[in-house]
Each structure stands twice: as C-alpha cells, then as structure tokens.
Design a protein around this motif. Structure first.
Motif, PDB file in Angstrom:
ATOM      1  N   LYS A   1      32.366  16.378-124.521  1.00  0.00           N
ATOM      2  CA  LYS A   1      33.335  16.778-123.506  1.00  0.00           C
ATOM      3  C   LYS A   1      32.981  18.083-122.798  1.00  0.00           C
ATOM      4  O   LYS A   1      33.457  18.348-121.688  1.00  0.00           O
ATOM      5  CB  LYS A   1      34.703  16.937-124.166  1.00  0.00           C
TER       6      LYS A   1
ATOM      7  N   ASP B   1      39.041  19.816-120.794  1.00  0.00           N
ATOM      8  CA  ASP B   1      39.371  18.519-120.186  1.00  0.00           C
ATOM      9  C   ASP B   1      38.133  17.806-119.677  1.00  0.00           C
ATOM     10  O   ASP B   1      38.106  16.582-119.585  1.00  0.00           O
ATOM     11  CB  ASP B   1      40.342  18.723-119.019  1.00  0.00           C
ATOM     12  N   GLY B   2      37.111  18.575-119.340  1.00  0.00           N
ATOM     13  CA  GLY B   2      35.879  17.990-118.823  1.00  0.00           C
ATOM     14  C   GLY B   2      34.994  19.078-118.264  1.00  0.00           C
ATOM     15  O   GLY B   2      35.240  20.269-118.456  1.00  0.00           O
TER      16      GLY B   2
ATOM     17  N   ASP C   1      33.268  16.482-112.666  1.00  0.00           N
ATOM     18  CA  ASP C   1      32.573  15.264-113.082  1.00  0.00           C
ATOM     19  C   ASP C   1      33.529  14.087-113.145  1.00  0.00           C
ATOM     20  O   ASP C   1      33.123  12.934-112.994  1.00  0.00           O
ATOM     21  CB  ASP C   1      31.904  15.489-114.449  1.00  0.00           C
ATOM     22  N   ASP C   2      34.804  14.376-113.389  1.00  0.00           N
ATOM     23  CA  ASP C   2      35.843  13.341-113.415  1.00  0.00           C
ATOM     24  C   ASP C   2      36.880  13.707-112.356  1.00  0.00           C
ATOM     25  O   ASP C   2      37.702  14.604-112.551  1.00  0.00           O
ATOM     26  CB  ASP C   2      36.488  13.277-114.794  1.00  0.00           C
TER      27      ASP C   2
ATOM     28  N   SER D   1      39.538  12.424-111.458  1.00  0.00           N
ATOM     29  CA  SER D   1      40.948  12.238-111.806  1.00  0.00           C
ATOM     30  C   SER D   1      41.587  13.535-112.304  1.00  0.00           C
ATOM     31  O   SER D   1      42.810  13.680-112.296  1.00  0.00           O
ATOM     32  CB  SER D   1      41.087  11.150-112.882  1.00  0.00           C
TER      33      SER D   1
ATOM     34  N   HIS E   1      36.970  15.881-104.258  1.00  0.00           N
ATOM     35  CA  HIS E   1      36.271  15.888-105.540  1.00  0.00           C
ATOM     36  C   HIS E   1      35.975  17.288-106.071  1.00  0.00           C
ATOM     37  O   HIS E   1      35.335  17.426-107.104  1.00  0.00           O
ATOM     38  CB  HIS E   1      34.943  15.127-105.427  1.00  0.00           C
TER      39      HIS E   1
END
Length: 219
Positions: free
Chosen positions: A69, A103-104, A125-126, A128, A154
């Motif tokens: 992660k 979270d990422g 990277d994510d 969302s 993004h």
C-alpha cells in the motif's frame, strides 16, 4: 495517532526483505527520546511499531499489506524519511488527525516555485481517492500535514512553505517520485456511514442518510 508535524528527518541504515515483508533500521535522534519497545513512530506517514532500538537508531517491521500500500518497498539504504512520534494527550494539535494508515500512493507530476512557496502537483495511483481530497482541506503526504490547493480529474496540488520544505524529506523529492497519501479520516468515516449497507438480517437500518444530514443543517 499523529498530527502530521514532522519532528526530524531520519536516514535508512538497514533494510532486509523476505518476500513482501521487511525489517527497517532507521537512524534517528529526537524521536528516540524516551522511546520504549512497542511505541508507534510515523515513518514517511506510515505508523510503524518500534521492535528494538539503541542510542542512534530503531527497528520496525513492515507487513505485506503495508508493503503493497505504501512506498516503503522502494526505500534504499541512505534514503531520507520523515519521522514523528505518536502525539501525547494534552499537547498542541498543530496539524490534523493523522492515523498513519496509508490510503495509497501518488506520483509527483511537477514541482514549481511560487514566490516563497513550492507547489507540488501529485497524481494519485487510485483516482477513486479523490473523493476524499477537498480544496482547502487537509491531506497527509509522506507524513506531512498539508492543505490541498486544488484538484483535477486525477491529481491535486499542495503549496509548501520554506520551513516545512527544509524540515522534511520532501525537499529531496522531484517529479517522478512516489509519495504516501493519507486522506482526511473524518471524510472517510462520513463517506462510509452514508454508503454502508447492512445485510437484511442485521440490526435495524440506521436512519442516518444524506437527506437527514441536510434537513438537520449538517450539509
């Protein structure tokens, strides 16, 4: 729990890997004051547990979930990392609520000077995760409590003052570098409560909804 105010820049002294498990040895000074086994220390935004220590360093284990992660799997000996001890009850809360639960990751797209500040634009990277990234809201980058300037489809940007840059390992980061991201925990909890769906056989359904919050002046 942490506040996102980095106490010192540490240096990687040793790294051992076994698959997606790691053991880190990190050189430090200030965060070792009063340290005890089992204490939590944020390492570039990741909450790790002290498993051993001496006068100039401490060791911590990285489990596979954290390995996957965060950016810790990219660390190399000699690399600089941000360090912060867990906050004490009654101390000044200078940053925001930081759990040390990543979270990422995101990648720095650009680094530009804006008068006395440096503006970093970071692509997640994510994508969302952007639901929790709010202009003028709080976000944690490599363990640093920062304020979001703006967002796009993004990415998002943050503006860093000279003091923060000089006191953190962010000063060594440029375009292409991968950073750890922790979004504001309050937003994540609110989002979960609003969208949580209990099984039909579970307890009575909660009356908490977006409509309820609006009717009562919370939104």
């Amino acid at each position: 729990m942490f506040t996102g105010l980095v106490e010192e820049i540490g240096q990687m002294k040793g790294i051992s890997r076994q698959g997606e498990a790691m053991r880190l040895v990190i050189g430090a000074e200030r965060v070792l004051e009063g340290v005890m086994l089992g204490d939590s220390i944020s390492v570039s935004g990741v909450c790790l547990t002290v498993t051993s220590f001496d006068r100039s360093s401490f060791s911590a284990d990285v489990m596979p979930e954290t390995y996957r992660k965060s950016n810790l799997h990219q660390l190399r000996p000699g690399e600089k990392v941000n360090l912060e001890r867990a906050m004490q009850a009654g101390a000044r809360f200078g940053g925001h609520i930081v759990q040390g639960h990543i979270d990422g990751t995101g990648q720095i797209q650009s680094r530009e000077t804006d008068a006395n500040a440096v503006v970093f634009r970071i692509q997640l990277d994510d994508a969302s995760m952007l639901r929790y990234v709010i202009p003028k809201g709080s976000i944690t980058i490599d363990g640093i409590s920062l304020t979001v300037v703006d967002t796009s489809d993004h990415s998002f940007s943050v503006s860093v003052i000279p003091h923060t840059l000089s006191e953190t390992a962010l000063q060594f980061k440029h375009a292409g570098a991968v950073v750890n991201i922790e979004c504001d925990v309050i937003g994540k909890y609110v989002d979960h409560l609003l969208h949580f769906r209990q099984p039909e056989s579970a307890a009575p359904k909660s009356k908490l909804s977006t409509a309820f919050l609006m009717e009562n002046g919370f939104l």
